[in-house]
Design a protein around this motif. Structure first.
Motif, PDB file in Angstrom:
ATOM      1  N   VAL A 155      -7.180  -1.925  -8.386  1.00  0.00           N
ATOM      2  CA  VAL A 155      -8.234  -1.315  -9.177  1.00  0.00           C
ATOM      3  C   VAL A 155      -9.326  -0.781  -8.262  1.00  0.00           C
ATOM      4  CG1 VAL A 155      -9.867  -1.674 -11.075  1.00  0.00           C
ATOM      5  CG2 VAL A 155      -7.713  -2.966 -11.025  1.00  0.00           C
ATOM      6  N   LYS A 156      -9.767   0.450  -8.518  1.00  0.00           N
ATOM      7  CA  LYS A 156     -10.817   1.090  -7.731  1.00  0.00           C
ATOM      8  C   LYS A 156     -12.184   0.819  -8.349  1.00  0.00           C
ATOM      9  CE  LYS A 156      -8.006   3.246  -4.859  1.00  0.00           C
ATOM     10  NZ  LYS A 156      -7.892   4.717  -4.900  1.00  0.00           N
ATOM     11  N   SER A 157     -13.184   0.668  -7.506  1.00  0.00           N
ATOM     12  CA  SER A 157     -14.544   0.466  -7.981  1.00  0.00           C
ATOM     13  C   SER A 157     -15.159   1.804  -8.360  1.00  0.00           C
ATOM     14  CB  SER A 157     -15.392  -0.214  -6.898  1.00  0.00           C
ATOM     15  OG  SER A 157     -16.743  -0.317  -7.308  1.00  0.00           O
ATOM     16  N   ASN A 158     -15.329   2.022  -9.658  1.00  0.00           N
ATOM     17  CA  ASN A 158     -16.017   3.216 -10.149  1.00  0.00           C
ATOM     18  C   ASN A 158     -16.520   2.936 -11.563  1.00  0.00           C
ATOM     19  OD1 ASN A 158     -13.784   3.740 -11.970  1.00  0.00           O
ATOM     20  ND2 ASN A 158     -12.714   4.784 -10.293  1.00  0.00           N
ATOM     21  N   GLU A 159     -17.317   3.844 -12.090  1.00  0.00           N
ATOM     22  CA  GLU A 159     -17.926   3.626 -13.402  1.00  0.00           C
ATOM     23  C   GLU A 159     -16.884   3.530 -14.511  1.00  0.00           C
ATOM     24  OE1 GLU A 159     -21.016   2.916 -14.220  1.00  0.00           O
ATOM     25  OE2 GLU A 159     -21.516   2.884 -12.082  1.00  0.00           O
ATOM     26  N   ARG A 160     -15.796   4.270 -14.376  1.00  0.00           N
ATOM     27  CA  ARG A 160     -14.762   4.227 -15.410  1.00  0.00           C
ATOM     28  C   ARG A 160     -14.135   2.845 -15.507  1.00  0.00           C
ATOM     29  NH1 ARG A 160     -14.360   8.861 -12.631  1.00  0.00           N
ATOM     30  NH2 ARG A 160     -12.704   8.070 -11.259  1.00  0.00           N
ATOM     31  N   ASN A 161     -13.808   2.241 -14.354  1.00  0.00           N
ATOM     32  CA  ASN A 161     -13.213   0.910 -14.389  1.00  0.00           C
ATOM     33  C   ASN A 161     -14.209  -0.156 -14.814  1.00  0.00           C
ATOM     34  OD1 ASN A 161     -10.395   0.846 -13.820  1.00  0.00           O
ATOM     35  ND2 ASN A 161     -10.811   1.519 -11.719  1.00  0.00           N
ATOM     36  N   PHE A 166       0.796  -1.226   0.000  1.00  0.00           N
ATOM     37  CA  PHE A 166       0.000   0.000   0.000  1.00  0.00           C
ATOM     38  C   PHE A 166       0.834   1.286   0.000  1.00  0.00           C
ATOM     39  CE2 PHE A 166      -3.360  -2.984   1.031  1.00  0.00           C
ATOM     40  CZ  PHE A 166      -4.435  -2.459   0.333  1.00  0.00           C
ATOM     41  N   PRO A 167       1.975   1.342   0.694  1.00  0.00           N
ATOM     42  CA  PRO A 167       2.757   2.584   0.637  1.00  0.00           C
ATOM     43  C   PRO A 167       3.263   2.932  -0.757  1.00  0.00           C
ATOM     44  CG  PRO A 167       3.405   1.285   2.547  1.00  0.00           C
ATOM     45  CD  PRO A 167       2.534   0.410   1.705  1.00  0.00           C
ATOM     46  N   HIS A 168       3.267   1.977  -1.672  1.00  0.00           N
ATOM     47  CA  HIS A 168       3.811   2.215  -3.010  1.00  0.00           C
ATOM     48  C   HIS A 168       2.727   2.329  -4.079  1.00  0.00           C
ATOM     49  CE1 HIS A 168       7.854   1.631  -1.485  1.00  0.00           C
ATOM     50  NE2 HIS A 168       7.438   0.532  -0.881  1.00  0.00           N
ATOM     51  N   PHE A 169       1.464   2.304  -3.679  1.00  0.00           N
ATOM     52  CA  PHE A 169       0.395   2.556  -4.635  1.00  0.00           C
ATOM     53  C   PHE A 169       0.214   4.056  -4.816  1.00  0.00           C
ATOM     54  CE2 PHE A 169      -1.684  -1.683  -3.324  1.00  0.00           C
ATOM     55  CZ  PHE A 169      -1.032  -2.350  -4.348  1.00  0.00           C
ATOM     56  N   TYR A 170      -0.275   4.436  -5.982  1.00  0.00           N
ATOM     57  CA  TYR A 170      -0.532   5.841  -6.276  1.00  0.00           C
ATOM     58  C   TYR A 170      -1.917   6.242  -5.769  1.00  0.00           C
ATOM     59  CZ  TYR A 170       3.438   5.319  -9.429  1.00  0.00           C
ATOM     60  OH  TYR A 170       4.684   5.068  -9.942  1.00  0.00           O
ATOM     61  N   PRO A 171      -2.048   7.383  -5.107  1.00  0.00           N
ATOM     62  CA  PRO A 171      -3.369   7.833  -4.659  1.00  0.00           C
ATOM     63  C   PRO A 171      -4.180   8.368  -5.837  1.00  0.00           C
ATOM     64  CG  PRO A 171      -1.727   9.490  -4.119  1.00  0.00           C
ATOM     65  CD  PRO A 171      -0.974   8.312  -4.681  1.00  0.00           C
ATOM     66  N   ASP A 172      -5.483   8.217  -5.743  1.00  0.00           N
ATOM     67  CA  ASP A 172      -6.409   8.821  -6.707  1.00  0.00           C
ATOM     68  C   ASP A 172      -6.139   8.392  -8.147  1.00  0.00           C
ATOM     69  OD1 ASP A 172      -7.575  10.237  -4.559  1.00  0.00           O
ATOM     70  OD2 ASP A 172      -6.036  11.788  -4.722  1.00  0.00           O
ATOM     71  N   VAL A 173      -5.816   7.124  -8.336  1.00  0.00           N
ATOM     72  CA  VAL A 173      -5.650   6.553  -9.673  1.00  0.00           C
ATOM     73  C   VAL A 173      -6.660   5.417  -9.817  1.00  0.00           C
ATOM     74  CG1 VAL A 173      -4.091   5.297 -11.214  1.00  0.00           C
ATOM     75  CG2 VAL A 173      -3.226   7.195  -9.847  1.00  0.00           C
ATOM     76  N   ASP A 174      -7.326   5.356 -10.975  1.00  0.00           N
ATOM     77  CA  ASP A 174      -8.335   4.319 -11.170  1.00  0.00           C
ATOM     78  C   ASP A 174      -7.727   2.924 -11.247  1.00  0.00           C
ATOM     79  OD1 ASP A 174     -10.423   6.228 -11.375  1.00  0.00           O
ATOM     80  OD2 ASP A 174      -9.989   6.540 -13.504  1.00  0.00           O
ATOM     81  N   TYR A 223     -10.531   5.338 -26.927  1.00  0.00           N
ATOM     82  CA  TYR A 223     -11.687   5.106 -26.070  1.00  0.00           C
ATOM     83  C   TYR A 223     -11.316   5.215 -24.592  1.00  0.00           C
ATOM     84  CZ  TYR A 223     -15.663   2.798 -23.902  1.00  0.00           C
ATOM     85  OH  TYR A 223     -16.738   2.512 -23.109  1.00  0.00           O
ATOM     86  N   ILE A 224     -10.101   4.779 -24.230  1.00  0.00           N
ATOM     87  CA  ILE A 224      -9.662   4.826 -22.834  1.00  0.00           C
ATOM     88  C   ILE A 224      -9.590   6.273 -22.354  1.00  0.00           C
ATOM     89  CG2 ILE A 224      -7.856   4.153 -21.217  1.00  0.00           C
ATOM     90  CD1 ILE A 224      -9.377   1.837 -22.569  1.00  0.00           C
ATOM     91  N   VAL A 225      -9.077   7.138 -23.195  1.00  0.00           N
ATOM     92  CA  VAL A 225      -9.037   8.561 -22.863  1.00  0.00           C
ATOM     93  C   VAL A 225     -10.455   9.113 -22.788  1.00  0.00           C
ATOM     94  CG1 VAL A 225      -8.240  10.833 -23.610  1.00  0.00           C
ATOM     95  CG2 VAL A 225      -6.765   8.831 -23.924  1.00  0.00           C
ATOM     96  N   GLY A 226     -11.307   8.660 -23.690  1.00  0.00           N
ATOM     97  CA  GLY A 226     -12.671   9.162 -23.749  1.00  0.00           C
ATOM     98  C   GLY A 226     -13.488   8.916 -22.500  1.00  0.00           C
ATOM     99  N   ILE A 227     -13.269   7.789 -21.845  1.00  0.00           N
ATOM    100  CA  ILE A 227     -14.036   7.513 -20.625  1.00  0.00           C
ATOM    101  C   ILE A 227     -13.376   8.124 -19.389  1.00  0.00           C
ATOM    102  CG2 ILE A 227     -15.025   5.386 -21.561  1.00  0.00           C
ATOM    103  CD1 ILE A 227     -13.076   3.784 -19.857  1.00  0.00           C
ATOM    104  N   GLY A 228     -12.195   8.735 -19.573  1.00  0.00           N
ATOM    105  CA  GLY A 228     -11.532   9.414 -18.459  1.00  0.00           C
ATOM    106  C   GLY A 228     -10.785   8.506 -17.510  1.00  0.00           C
ATOM    107  N   LEU A 229     -10.455   7.297 -17.945  1.00  0.00           N
ATOM    108  CA  LEU A 229      -9.758   6.344 -17.076  1.00  0.00           C
ATOM    109  C   LEU A 229      -8.317   6.783 -16.849  1.00  0.00           C
ATOM    110  CD1 LEU A 229     -10.141   3.438 -15.746  1.00  0.00           C
ATOM    111  CD2 LEU A 229      -8.840   2.611 -17.718  1.00  0.00           C
ATOM    112  N   THR A 230      -7.889   6.773 -15.587  1.00  0.00           N
ATOM    113  CA  THR A 230      -6.488   7.067 -15.255  1.00  0.00           C
ATOM    114  C   THR A 230      -5.761   5.755 -14.985  1.00  0.00           C
ATOM    115  OG1 THR A 230      -7.077   7.420 -12.922  1.00  0.00           O
ATOM    116  CG2 THR A 230      -6.973   9.352 -14.348  1.00  0.00           C
TER     117      THR A 230
END
Length: 320
Positions: free
Chosen positions: A247-253, A213-221, A284-291
């Motif tokens: 992977v975060k649970s959100n509509e983009r993912n 966890f210390p090496h994961f990026y914050p606020d990345v999908d 398409y990946i850029v289009g849905i706003g996925l980071t």
């Protein structure tokens, strides 16, 4: 925000050739032991991946006379529950406070005593601040024998059967059976996201050295490990390895996993990892706003590009 319509993939199919705390000497001894044990076990192990077919209600059934498979945390009367409810229950019990779970997959060839799954679990006990992560791990079994072995060694097991398909035997690389197993994973992980759970997915042939966890990026999908890391976490030239992701649970993912799974039809004969390395370039990946960010092999390496410092490494994939 409305999702843009899906676009055709813009590139050709990938080439067919790709498939802190402990003293340094103690880590090297531990690593050497794990490597030796793994190299002994792996020749007898099956290459596997997982996800689920589009129609869950039709596919989660066992073509045997055995009782319907359930989670290892079943309660009286659970035999009347659907597999969907059983999955919901085991995810809830294993989840962290922020609805994050850890997932791995298993079939009979990697489930026998002393084989890969035992090495996987033992690495959590030996690693730095990793043993507590086991209470958040759900092992997803793809055949009855794997499920029976899982419940002997771990608290949270989920049996995922497929009508008319036997995933217990070895599936050789890029055969039809191998590809079917590989492609079941993205769709199953999409279901986990739809249920509101973030996940860390780890192949069972990954050894854990430290809490990641210390090496994961914050606020990345979407974050994924690499076979080759070019030095920049956002550079699409990084070659992803599908065996480890956060992977975060959100509509983009959820939308991305649906797109990833459907892309198998555009790349027949390729597994999920190769197709990801193709569609990561799609507009398409850029289009849905996925980071997307790629995890450095300094902390999340493998035999393709192992970390040079075992005092830093969090996980090591014993494959390339």
């Amino acid at each position: 925000m409305a999702m843009p319509p899906r676009k055709a993939l813009m590139m050709s199919a990938p080439s067919a050739g790709r498939p802190s705390g402990l003293p340094r000497h103690a880590l090297w001894r531990s690593a050497a032991a794990l490597v030796l044990a793994t190299l002994v076990a792996l020749p007898f192990a099956v290459l596997y991946r997982a996800a689920v077919s589009p129609s869950l209600g039709a596919s989660w059934r066992w073509q045997t006379s055995l009782p319907s498979a359930v989670s290892s945390e079943e309660e009286e009367g659970d035999d009347l529950d659907t597999e969907d409810l059983k999955l919901e229950r085991v995810l809830k019990k294993a989840s962290m406070g922020d609805n994050t779970v850890m997932l791995t997959t298993l079939n009979a060839a990697w489930a026998s005593p002393g084989s890969v799954i035992d090495l996987f679990i033992d690495s959590f006990h030996s690693g730095v601040r990793t043993s507590l992560l086991l209470k958040h791990l759900v092992i997803v079994a793809f055949d009855w024998n794997a499920y029976e072995q899982c419940v002997k060694i771990h608290s949270y097991c989920f049996a995922l059967g497929t009508e008319g398909v036997d995933f217990s035997e070895e599936k050789r690389f890029l055969t039809s059976g191998y590809l079917e197993m590989m492609w079941r994973r993205p769709d199953f992980l999409r279901l986990v996201l739809e249920k509101g759970y973030n996940f860390i997915f780890s192949d069972a042939d990954i050894m854990w050295f430290r809490n990641p966890f210390p090496h994961f990026y914050p606020d990345v999908d979407f974050q994924i490990a690499c076979d080759h890391y070019v030095g920049n976490a956002t550079d699409l030239r990084n070659i992803a390895n599908g065996g480890f992701s956060y992977v975060k649970s959100n509509e983009r993912n959820i939308e991305f996993y649906s797109f990833w799974y459907s892309s198998r039809l555009r790349y027949p004969g390729y597994h999920d990892q190769d197709v990801f390395n193709a569609i990561k370039h799609d507009p398409y990946i850029v289009g849905i706003g996925l980071t997307i960010k790629f995890l450095s092999t300094k902390y999340f390496g493998g035999f393709c590009e192992p970390s040079r410092d075992l005092n830093e490494v969090c996980s090591l994939h014993y494959a390339c």
